[in-house]
Design a protein around this motif. Sequence first.
Motif, PDB file in Angstrom:
ATOM      1  N   GLY A  37       0.801  -1.168  -0.105  1.00 48.18           N
ATOM      2  CA  GLY A  37       0.174  -0.128   0.169  1.00 48.18           C
ATOM      3  C   GLY A  37       0.875   1.204   0.032  1.00 48.18           C
ATOM      4  O   GLY A  37       0.349   2.201  -0.139  1.00 48.18           O
ATOM      5  N   SER A  38       2.048   1.213   0.279  1.00 46.80           N
ATOM      6  CA  SER A  38       2.860   2.260   0.377  1.00 46.80           C
ATOM      7  C   SER A  38       4.564   1.780  -0.098  1.00 46.80           C
ATOM      8  O   SER A  38       5.217   1.528   0.746  1.00 46.80           O
ATOM      9  N   PRO A  39       4.718   1.861  -1.447  1.00 51.45           N
ATOM     10  CA  PRO A  39       6.024   1.073  -1.896  1.00 51.45           C
ATOM     11  C   PRO A  39       7.227   2.080  -1.476  1.00 51.45           C
ATOM     12  O   PRO A  39       8.402   1.459  -1.224  1.00 51.45           O
ATOM     13  N   VAL A  40       7.280   3.362  -1.040  1.00 46.59           N
ATOM     14  CA  VAL A  40       8.232   4.049  -0.913  1.00 46.59           C
ATOM     15  C   VAL A  40       8.397   4.128   0.847  1.00 46.59           C
ATOM     16  O   VAL A  40       7.608   4.310   1.526  1.00 46.59           O
ATOM     17  N   PHE A  41       9.767   3.921   1.069  1.00 53.42           N
ATOM     18  CA  PHE A  41       9.841   4.079   2.727  1.00 53.42           C
ATOM     19  C   PHE A  41      11.112   5.071   2.933  1.00 53.42           C
ATOM     20  O   PHE A  41      12.275   5.022   2.276  1.00 53.42           O
ATOM     21  N   LEU A  42      10.592   5.919   3.681  1.00 50.93           N
ATOM     22  CA  LEU A  42      11.538   7.093   4.296  1.00 50.93           C
ATOM     23  C   LEU A  42      11.935   6.866   5.718  1.00 50.93           C
ATOM     24  O   LEU A  42      10.897   6.620   6.600  1.00 50.93           O
ATOM     25  N   GLN A  43      13.327   7.068   6.070  1.00 48.74           N
ATOM     26  CA  GLN A  43      13.512   6.911   7.404  1.00 48.74           C
ATOM     27  C   GLN A  43      14.743   7.787   7.766  1.00 48.74           C
ATOM     28  O   GLN A  43      15.775   7.891   6.924  1.00 48.74           O
ATOM     29  N   GLN A  44      14.790   8.459   8.814  1.00 48.86           N
ATOM     30  CA  GLN A  44      15.618   9.369   9.261  1.00 48.86           C
ATOM     31  C   GLN A  44      16.994   8.512   9.530  1.00 48.86           C
ATOM     32  O   GLN A  44      17.077   7.520  10.332  1.00 48.86           O
ATOM     33  N   ARG A  45      18.230   8.829   9.069  1.00 43.54           N
ATOM     34  CA  ARG A  45      19.592   8.007   9.102  1.00 43.54           C
ATOM     35  C   ARG A  45      20.647   8.870   9.629  1.00 43.54           C
ATOM     36  O   ARG A  45      20.569  10.221   9.628  1.00 43.54           O
ATOM     37  N   VAL A  46      21.585   8.542  10.324  1.00 38.51           N
ATOM     38  CA  VAL A  46      22.868   9.263  10.644  1.00 38.51           C
ATOM     39  C   VAL A  46      23.654   9.550   9.350  1.00 38.51           C
ATOM     40  O   VAL A  46      24.253   8.630   8.774  1.00 38.51           O
ATOM     41  N   LYS A  50      27.234  13.167  11.543  1.00 38.69           N
ATOM     42  CA  LYS A  50      25.948  13.048  12.463  1.00 38.69           C
ATOM     43  C   LYS A  50      24.791  13.748  12.085  1.00 38.69           C
ATOM     44  O   LYS A  50      23.930  13.806  12.752  1.00 38.69           O
ATOM     45  N   LYS A  51      24.880  14.672  10.829  1.00 34.18           N
ATOM     46  CA  LYS A  51      23.562  15.461  10.370  1.00 34.18           C
ATOM     47  C   LYS A  51      22.690  14.252   9.882  1.00 34.18           C
ATOM     48  O   LYS A  51      22.887  13.390   9.209  1.00 34.18           O
ATOM     49  N   PRO A  52      21.377  14.495  10.464  1.00 31.25           N
ATOM     50  CA  PRO A  52      20.207  13.584   9.856  1.00 31.25           C
ATOM     51  C   PRO A  52      20.046  13.842   8.416  1.00 31.25           C
ATOM     52  O   PRO A  52      20.024  15.006   7.935  1.00 31.25           O
ATOM     53  N   GLY A 108      30.621   4.329   0.695  1.00 27.01           N
ATOM     54  CA  GLY A 108      30.796   4.543   2.074  1.00 27.01           C
ATOM     55  C   GLY A 108      30.333   3.720   3.216  1.00 27.01           C
ATOM     56  O   GLY A 108      29.518   2.680   2.946  1.00 27.01           O
ATOM     57  N   PRO A 109      30.367   4.178   4.562  1.00 21.80           N
ATOM     58  CA  PRO A 109      29.853   3.332   5.459  1.00 21.80           C
ATOM     59  C   PRO A 109      28.372   3.392   5.412  1.00 21.80           C
ATOM     60  O   PRO A 109      27.793   4.244   5.300  1.00 21.80           O
ATOM     61  N   ARG A 110      27.602   2.094   5.649  1.00 22.97           N
ATOM     62  CA  ARG A 110      26.089   2.297   5.605  1.00 22.97           C
ATOM     63  C   ARG A 110      25.551   3.027   6.787  1.00 22.97           C
ATOM     64  O   ARG A 110      25.973   2.914   7.799  1.00 22.97           O
ATOM     65  N   PRO A 111      24.575   3.929   6.346  1.00 21.67           N
ATOM     66  CA  PRO A 111      24.067   4.873   7.308  1.00 21.67           C
ATOM     67  C   PRO A 111      23.316   4.198   8.228  1.00 21.67           C
ATOM     68  O   PRO A 111      22.334   3.242   8.117  1.00 21.67           O
ATOM     69  N   CYS A 112      23.344   4.451   9.743  1.00 19.66           N
ATOM     70  CA  CYS A 112      22.573   3.682  10.808  1.00 19.66           C
ATOM     71  C   CYS A 112      21.424   4.622  11.057  1.00 19.66           C
ATOM     72  O   CYS A 112      21.312   5.805  10.649  1.00 19.66           O
ATOM     73  N   LEU A 113      20.562   3.945  11.936  1.00 12.47           N
ATOM     74  CA  LEU A 113      19.701   4.876  12.693  1.00 12.47           C
ATOM     75  C   LEU A 113      20.284   5.598  13.939  1.00 12.47           C
ATOM     76  O   LEU A 113      21.139   5.082  14.650  1.00 12.47           O
ATOM     77  N   ARG A 123      31.834   4.354  15.810  1.00 12.27           N
ATOM     78  CA  ARG A 123      32.080   5.037  14.538  1.00 12.27           C
ATOM     79  C   ARG A 123      32.631   6.469  14.810  1.00 12.27           C
ATOM     80  O   ARG A 123      33.413   7.049  14.065  1.00 12.27           O
ATOM     81  N   GLU A 124      32.094   7.089  15.787  1.00 16.12           N
ATOM     82  CA  GLU A 124      32.672   8.395  16.223  1.00 16.12           C
ATOM     83  C   GLU A 124      34.199   8.292  16.739  1.00 16.12           C
ATOM     84  O   GLU A 124      35.047   9.137  16.320  1.00 16.12           O
ATOM     85  N   HIS A 125      34.415   7.272  17.419  1.00 21.66           N
ATOM     86  CA  HIS A 125      35.857   6.991  17.817  1.00 21.66           C
ATOM     87  C   HIS A 125      36.878   6.734  17.037  1.00 21.66           C
ATOM     88  O   HIS A 125      37.864   7.199  16.936  1.00 21.66           O
ATOM     89  N   ARG A 126      36.305   6.144  15.813  1.00 27.15           N
ATOM     90  CA  ARG A 126      37.251   5.996  14.646  1.00 27.15           C
ATOM     91  C   ARG A 126      37.224   6.798  13.589  1.00 27.15           C
ATOM     92  O   ARG A 126      37.715   6.547  12.329  1.00 27.15           O
ATOM     93  N   GLY A 127      36.270   7.698  13.780  1.00 29.36           N
ATOM     94  CA  GLY A 127      36.316   8.708  12.637  1.00 29.36           C
ATOM     95  C   GLY A 127      35.521   8.476  11.502  1.00 29.36           C
ATOM     96  O   GLY A 127      35.651   9.286  10.479  1.00 29.36           O
ATOM     97  N   VAL A 128      34.720   7.539  11.714  1.00 24.39           N
ATOM     98  CA  VAL A 128      33.985   7.067  10.530  1.00 24.39           C
ATOM     99  C   VAL A 128      32.753   8.147  10.111  1.00 24.39           C
ATOM    100  O   VAL A 128      32.503   8.172   8.927  1.00 24.39           O
ATOM    101  N   LEU A 129      32.252   8.696  10.905  1.00 27.79           N
ATOM    102  CA  LEU A 129      31.107   9.626  10.678  1.00 27.79           C
ATOM    103  C   LEU A 129      31.489  10.990   9.862  1.00 27.79           C
ATOM    104  O   LEU A 129      30.784  11.775   9.732  1.00 27.79           O
ATOM    105  N   THR A 130      32.913  11.098   9.503  1.00 28.02           N
ATOM    106  CA  THR A 130      33.454  12.364   8.924  1.00 28.02           C
ATOM    107  C   THR A 130      33.093  12.035   7.383  1.00 28.02           C
ATOM    108  O   THR A 130      33.596  12.963   6.866  1.00 28.02           O
ATOM    109  N   VAL A 131      32.665  10.998   6.920  1.00 27.88           N
ATOM    110  CA  VAL A 131      32.589  11.057   5.718  1.00 27.88           C
ATOM    111  C   VAL A 131      31.254  10.475   5.202  1.00 27.88           C
ATOM    112  O   VAL A 131      30.241  10.046   6.239  1.00 27.88           O
ATOM    113  N   LEU A 132      30.701  10.870   3.980  1.00 29.06           N
ATOM    114  CA  LEU A 132      29.416  10.606   3.718  1.00 29.06           C
ATOM    115  C   LEU A 132      29.152   9.109   3.442  1.00 29.06           C
ATOM    116  O   LEU A 132      29.896   8.205   3.321  1.00 29.06           O
TER     117      LEU A 132
END
Length: 187
Positions: A37-46, A50-52, A108-113, A123-132
């Motif tokens: 009934g709703s084919p598209v899924f939208l979800q907030q990710r990191v 850390k910008k949503p 890039g790293p898969r975006p998490c919730l 990821r913060e500890h390892r600097g992973v969140l500094t890339v797309l």
Amino acid sequence: MHSPFIRVLDLSFAFIGLLILWPILLVVCIIGYFDSGSPVFLQQRVGRNKKPFTLIKLRTMPINTQSVATHMVDASSVTRYGHFLRKTKLDELPQLINVLKGEMSFVGPRPCLFNQQELIKAREHRGVLTVLPGITGLAQVNGIDMSVPEKLAKVDEEMIRTFSLTAYFTYILQTATGKGSGDKIKH
């Protein structure tokens, strides 16, 4: 990790991909409408730093499924059509829009919730969140998912440290030819 040249590649591939694949996306969405009934899924990710951002995917589970990491969802939550979308990786196709918008890269790293605090911390500890974040990467082609946060963050860090143009194309080709898998579902 993401130079202006990689951004040009991302934009070019996403634009060409959407241009060529829009008929498939349309058909898959129409079938998905009858499935859920709703084919598209939208979800907030990191996102980067850390910008949503709103991740766009094709729905593989019923609308009322709890918003948690895939590895925490019971396998029975995935519809039969959803299994097909996941197996063929067609559920990821709308993320080309995220790439065009500059919220993601192909690699890039898969975006998490945002509720995956252990992974975010690692990821913060390892600097992973500094890339797309990306559609695919080293962890994905090696079958490492978000159920092992520390290991995933370590592999993401390695991917960033060893990133090259060759690696970019290698991860994309390996994903396109079926190497690796998406996040495992709880059985």
